[in-house]
Scaffold this motif. Structure first.
Motif, PDB file in Angstrom:
ATOM      1  N   GLU A  25       0.782  -1.239   0.066  1.00 18.47           N
ATOM      2  CA  GLU A  25      -0.042   0.013  -0.072  1.00 18.47           C
ATOM      3  C   GLU A  25       0.911   1.258  -0.034  1.00 18.47           C
ATOM      4  N   ASP A 113      -2.975   4.540  11.077  1.00 18.79           N
ATOM      5  CA  ASP A 113      -2.452   3.282  11.487  1.00 18.79           C
ATOM      6  C   ASP A 113      -2.163   2.228  10.137  1.00 18.79           C
ATOM      7  N   ARG A 114      -3.153   2.475   9.350  1.00 16.46           N
ATOM      8  CA  ARG A 114      -2.790   1.563   8.086  1.00 16.46           C
ATOM      9  C   ARG A 114      -1.720   2.259   7.250  1.00 16.46           C
ATOM     10  N   GLY A 118       2.189   0.925   5.873  1.00 20.52           N
ATOM     11  CA  GLY A 118       2.165   0.952   4.533  1.00 20.52           C
ATOM     12  C   GLY A 118       3.595   0.724   3.974  1.00 20.52           C
ATOM     13  N   LYS A 136      -4.162   0.465  -2.521  1.00 18.77           N
ATOM     14  CA  LYS A 136      -3.334  -1.125  -2.580  1.00 18.77           C
ATOM     15  C   LYS A 136      -3.057  -1.454  -4.015  1.00 18.77           C
TER      16      LYS A 136
END
Length: 143
Positions: A25, A113-114, A118, A136
């Motif tokens: 990502e 957080d994502r 990444g 993604k």
């Protein structure tokens, strides 16, 4: 010089896009995003809008069609159903390049957080609030 590569995609970002694998990502974030402290590799494209960067990236990078959420934006704090104009522009760009896809959203801190987990971050000069999108990477299918 190379043909058909958007000029705003410099060698650092091109290298990152090439090196990313299926499922990795990359985030394109606005000028207010705390990108330096987030962790992943950071490419700065000051003065360039997040929508222009998204358009350029999606000319080269396929989105993952094995998942339900391949293009994710940050939800507006206090109103998860709100949709800022920049998000509508992101959605139109995603659909232009990947007609069967659109954007989904995540709560602000879940988005942070994502992004931290990444592969890379592209910090834009985007001044519109919520000008953040996480992508993604997909695959290029055999012909």
């Amino acid at each position: 010089m190379l043909k058909n590569i958007p000029p705003l995609l410099g060698p650092d970002l091109l290298g990152i896009l090439r090196a990313m694998g299926h499922g990795d990502e990359i985030a394109i974030v606005d000028a207010n995003y705390p990108a330096d402290a987030a962790g992943p590799a950071l490419v700065r494209l000051d003065g360039i809008s997040a929508t222009d960067i998204l358009e350029a990236v999606l000319t080269l990078m396929p989105l993952d069609d094995f998942v339900d959420e391949a293009a994710i934006v940050m939800q507006v704090v206090g109103d998860a159903s709100a949709r800022p104009p920049v998000v509508d522009e992101f959605d139109a760009i995603v659909k232009k390049h990947e007609p069967k896809m659109g954007v989904t959203s995540l709560e602000r801190f879940a988005f942070y957080d994502r992004v931290k987990a990444g592969y890379a971050i592209v910090q834009s000069g985007e001044r519109r609030l919520y000008g953040n999108i996480l992508l993604k990477k997909g695959i290029i299918r055999p012909q």
